[in-house]
Design an enzyme around this catalytic site. Structure first.
Site, PDB file in Angstrom:
ATOM      1  N   GLU A 185       0.832  -1.213   0.000  1.00 52.93           N
ATOM      2  CA  GLU A 185       0.000   0.000   0.000  1.00 52.93           C
ATOM      3  C   GLU A 185       0.864   1.260   0.000  1.00 52.93           C
ATOM      4  O   GLU A 185       0.535   2.250  -0.652  1.00 52.93           O
ATOM      5  CB  GLU A 185      -0.925   0.026   1.226  1.00 52.93           C
ATOM      6  CG  GLU A 185      -1.877  -1.156   1.349  1.00 52.93           C
ATOM      7  CD  GLU A 185      -3.018  -1.152   0.332  1.00 52.93           C
ATOM      8  OE1 GLU A 185      -3.116  -0.198  -0.478  1.00 52.93           O
ATOM      9  OE2 GLU A 185      -3.807  -2.117   0.354  1.00 52.93           O
ATOM     10  N   ARG A 189       0.274   3.645  -3.226  1.00 55.77           N
ATOM     11  CA  ARG A 189      -0.426   4.906  -2.963  1.00 55.77           C
ATOM     12  C   ARG A 189       0.544   6.075  -2.826  1.00 55.77           C
ATOM     13  O   ARG A 189       0.314   7.138  -3.386  1.00 55.77           O
ATOM     14  CB  ARG A 189      -1.271   4.799  -1.683  1.00 55.77           C
ATOM     15  CG  ARG A 189      -2.325   3.717  -1.783  1.00 55.77           C
ATOM     16  CD  ARG A 189      -3.324   3.775  -0.637  1.00 55.77           C
ATOM     17  NE  ARG A 189      -3.969   2.470  -0.477  1.00 55.77           N
ATOM     18  CZ  ARG A 189      -5.216   2.280  -0.040  1.00 55.77           C
ATOM     19  NH1 ARG A 189      -5.962   3.297   0.284  1.00 55.77           N
ATOM     20  NH2 ARG A 189      -5.706   1.071   0.077  1.00 55.77           N
ATOM     21  N   ASP A 318      -4.910 -10.140  -7.995  1.00 51.72           N
ATOM     22  CA  ASP A 318      -5.389  -9.328  -9.124  1.00 51.72           C
ATOM     23  C   ASP A 318      -4.298  -8.534  -9.834  1.00 51.72           C
ATOM     24  O   ASP A 318      -4.082  -8.678 -11.040  1.00 51.72           O
ATOM     25  CB  ASP A 318      -6.525  -8.387  -8.673  1.00 51.72           C
ATOM     26  CG  ASP A 318      -6.184  -7.587  -7.406  1.00 51.72           C
ATOM     27  OD1 ASP A 318      -5.142  -7.870  -6.776  1.00 51.72           O
ATOM     28  OD2 ASP A 318      -6.964  -6.686  -7.069  1.00 51.72           O
ATOM     29  N   GLU A 495     -12.852  -0.453  -9.736  1.00 56.21           N
ATOM     30  CA  GLU A 495     -12.428  -1.374 -10.801  1.00 56.21           C
ATOM     31  C   GLU A 495     -13.338  -1.396 -12.034  1.00 56.21           C
ATOM     32  O   GLU A 495     -12.861  -1.452 -13.163  1.00 56.21           O
ATOM     33  CB  GLU A 495     -12.222  -2.786 -10.248  1.00 56.21           C
ATOM     34  CG  GLU A 495     -10.924  -2.957  -9.457  1.00 56.21           C
ATOM     35  CD  GLU A 495     -10.967  -2.368  -8.049  1.00 56.21           C
ATOM     36  OE1 GLU A 495     -12.073  -2.007  -7.587  1.00 56.21           O
ATOM     37  OE2 GLU A 495      -9.901  -2.258  -7.414  1.00 56.21           O
TER      38      GLU A 495
END
Ligand SMILES: *[C@@H]1O[C@H](CO)[C@@H](O)[C@H](O)[C@H]1NC(C)=O
Ligand SMILES: *[C@@H]1O[C@H](CO)[C@@H](O)[C@H](O)[C@H]1NC(C)=O
Ligand SMILES: *[C@@H]1O[C@H](CO)[C@@H](O)[C@H](O)[C@H]1NC(C)=O
Length: 601
Positions: A185, A189, A318, A495
């Site tokens: 993360e 980010r 993913d 998404e």
């Protein structure tokens, strides 16, 4: 959706499976009320000692015809037209900004940002209902919301807000926090946000300085036997730390979704270590390849091998698939190994995971869950469960079809049939079908899609009254009068919108803008908090919606940015010049000066 259609689907939702067959390969996943992850790990701990090869043998044994089945399934898509839609030309009105809708998205961004700024400026996260902020750890904030949002302000031209956010980064941001943060993360980010802001601001050195400071604090996580990074990093101590629950495990997504960010930083600074550390992770994954070519969600951080655990396109794997393609794009198609790894993985996905629902023939992706039998044998259970996360995949497949599946460069918009290879054509069709499925899962009371969808399978015992009006998917565990299950939430995820943006750019088909507008309006209606900000909702099938007091940072970095770009002129952030990281931070495509043996292998 009409009320009667809604009722029908709700009725289905409440019906428990009465399937008598205990040994069917496709069954409901009864242990996934809280998502799949805990069960996957329980299975892993039970079976970790069983040799991997056994697992793979069993898998291929039960599904030997999977590849041909999938290929046959797609033959039905062929049509006689020579393009995949109505051809567009450059300067085509369809690619020009829809100013009114674009500006409505900017208003939504202001509604979100200004509430955060008013109530919680500098805190990592925002709670719009109670109008306060919180930090990820007690050691103090790391600019989670500010940095994740700042490139959206640059893209949307919000100069005043931008100046204040930049000022905060210059004067208040401090990464010297003695606490553990997620490696993944923090990279997608913060490092991604800083690098994107650096580029979009015209190389403002503030952002590069901060990016280098952050990356150098993260680098020690790669000091493991396998070179796979540890899940967590203590930013002040510059030390990696294991994931609390399963210390020797890392998820495939978290180790394989750092590459765009570290590579671009290496390109900017000339420091090769940023490059080689993340490239080595890709080599480890390539070496760990399982015979079927799919990736399990967990890897062993010491051995660098996959461990038997769930296989899916959703959470925890993913963005591994996403970054295989994007690494090839980022380096201006010079690193062939990523094209090969991507094509290999997508072939396996078609062979094993792509399915169609029995009635409406909705294309979706299934999951494979490992199971141990009393005789010690391992088998894989196919589970018709699709996370909202998987909705990135439709647009990604379409994009990949125009790159790894193209016979010319660049392809037309939309591509002509002669411009795509057989594989490219397959991926294009699967991609458009998956985008449609994800759009169809917005057929709920709020018009928003749930966090997790289950699809009907033929073994489901559906009562005959419904056979002529079949309902192909449902929210598992949703029962009237009970607290909604985890699966029923919408937490402002991007998404589907990400795929709509890609599909629109690649086809010029206005229906994708229409779908996006409809989702945007549903967010306005059901997630907007009047006093400022947007909140998650706990049940997409309930009106009026019940809100959860959280505005995820990806609302401003991804969801609203993709909506903005969907309605903006297609010359803004063109797909042949930019690659967006998995948090929607745009990074420029470049031709690398570093040439490694692995990348050209
Ligand atoms: C934010 O508000 C909630 C609800 O009123 C409260 O529980 C929480 O302690 C508050 N947090 C801070 C940091 O003030
Ligand atoms: C979070 O940390 C930042 C930076 O240290 C600080 O300004 C802010 O007040 C903190 N927020 C909360 C809710 O404690
Ligand atoms: C990508 O490579 C092509 C040549 O294949 C070159 O013309 C183009 O300038 C490169 N793009 C970038 C951004 O380096």
């Amino acid at each position: 959706m009409s009320d009667s259609a809604l009722r029908k689907r709700k009725k289905q939702t409440e019906t428990k499976s009465k399937s008598q067959k205990s040994n069917v390969q496709e069954t409901r996943n009864e242990d996934s009320e809280l998502g799949i992850d805990t069960s996957a790990v329980v299975w892993y701990t039970k079976i970790a000692s069983i040799p991997l090869l056994l697992a793979l043998g069993v898998f291929l044994y039960f599904n030997p015809s999977a590849i041909t089945d999938a290929v046959n399934a797609f033959l039905g898509f062929e049509s006689e037209e020579d393009t995949f839609g109505v051809p567009g030309v450059s300067g085509d009105a369809r690619f020009i900004a829809d100013v009114e809708k674009r500006d409505a998205v900017v208003e939504a961004f202001k509604h979100a940002w200004r509430a955060y700024e008013r109530d919680a400026m500098g805190s990592d996260e925002y709670h719009p209902v109670s109008q306060n902020g919180s930090n990820l750890t007690e050691a103090g904030g790391i600019g989670y919301t500010v940095i994740d949002s700042i490139d959206s302000m640059l893209v949307m031209g919000l100069d005043e807000d931008y100046k204040k956010a930049r000022q905060w980064i210059e004067t208040k941001l401090d990464f010297d926090r003695d606490a553990e943060f997620s490696t993944f993360e923090t990279t997608i980010r913060l490092l991604g946000g800083l690098l994107s802001a650096y580029h979009l601001s015209g190389n403002d050195p503030l952002y590069l300085d901060r990016a280098i400071d952050l990356a150098d604090r993260i680098l020690p996580v790669f000091e493991t036997d396998s070179g796979l990074p540890m899940s967590k990093v203590n930013l002040a101590q510059r030390k990696g730390a294991p994931n609390d629950e399963f210390p020797n495990l890392v998820t495939t997504a978290e180790v394989a979704t750092l590459q765009l960010e570290f590579r671009y930083l290496s390109h900017l600074t000339g420091k090769e270590e940023y490059w080689t550390k993340v490239e080595h992770v890709m080599k480890t994954i390539k070496d760990a390849r399982m015979p079927h070519g799919l990736a399990s969600i967990y890897m062993d951080v010491e051995t660098g091998k996959f461990v038997p655990s769930a296989i899916r396109l959703g959470s925890r794997s993913d963005s591994y698939y996403e970054y295989l393609l994007k690494q090839y794009i980022q380096t201006n198609y010079t690193e062939r190994v990523y094209k090969d790894m991507y094509d290999d993985a997508i072939q396996a996905v078609h062979g094993h995971l792509i399915k169609k629902s029995p009635y409406a023939r909705m294309t979706y992706t299934s999951e494979l869950i490992p199971e141990q039998h009393s005789n010690g044998q391992l088998s894989w259970r196919l589970t018709p469960k699709q996370d909202h996360f998987v909705c990135f995949f439709g647009g990604s497949l379409m994009l990949g079809a125009t790159i790894t599946g193209a016979t010319v460069e660049p392809v037309s918009v939309p591509p002509k049939k002669s411009e795509l290879t057989e594989i490219g054509t397959r991926d294009w069709h699967t991609g458009t079908a998956l985008v449609k499925t994800c759009w169809d899962t917005h057929d709920t009371a709020t018009g928003l899609a749930p966090e997790v969808v289950h699809f009907r399978i033929p073994e489901d015992d559906i009562d005959s009254a419904n056979q002529h009006t079949p309902v192909d998917w449902y929210i598992k565990g949703a029962r009237p009068g009970e607290f909604p299950p985890y699966d029923a939430r919408y937490i402002l995820r991007p998404e589907t919108i990400e795929s709509l943006f890609l599909a629109f750019r690649l086809t010029g088909d206005v229906k994708y803008r229409e779908w996006g507008w409809s989702i945007f309006q549903a967010i306005e209606r059901h997630c907007k908090v009047e006093t400022g900000g947007y909140a998650s909702i706990i049940n997409v099938d309930e009106v009026p919606s019940r809100k959860e007091d959280k505005m995820e940072t990806f609302l401003m970095s991804e969801t609203l940015k993709y909506l903005y770009l969907l309605f903006e002129d297609a010359n803004v952030l063109p797909l042949d010049k930019y690659v967006l990281n998995t948090e929607a931070h745009p990074l420029p495509i470049f031709t690398p000066t570093i040439h490694t043996q692995f990348a050209n292998s």
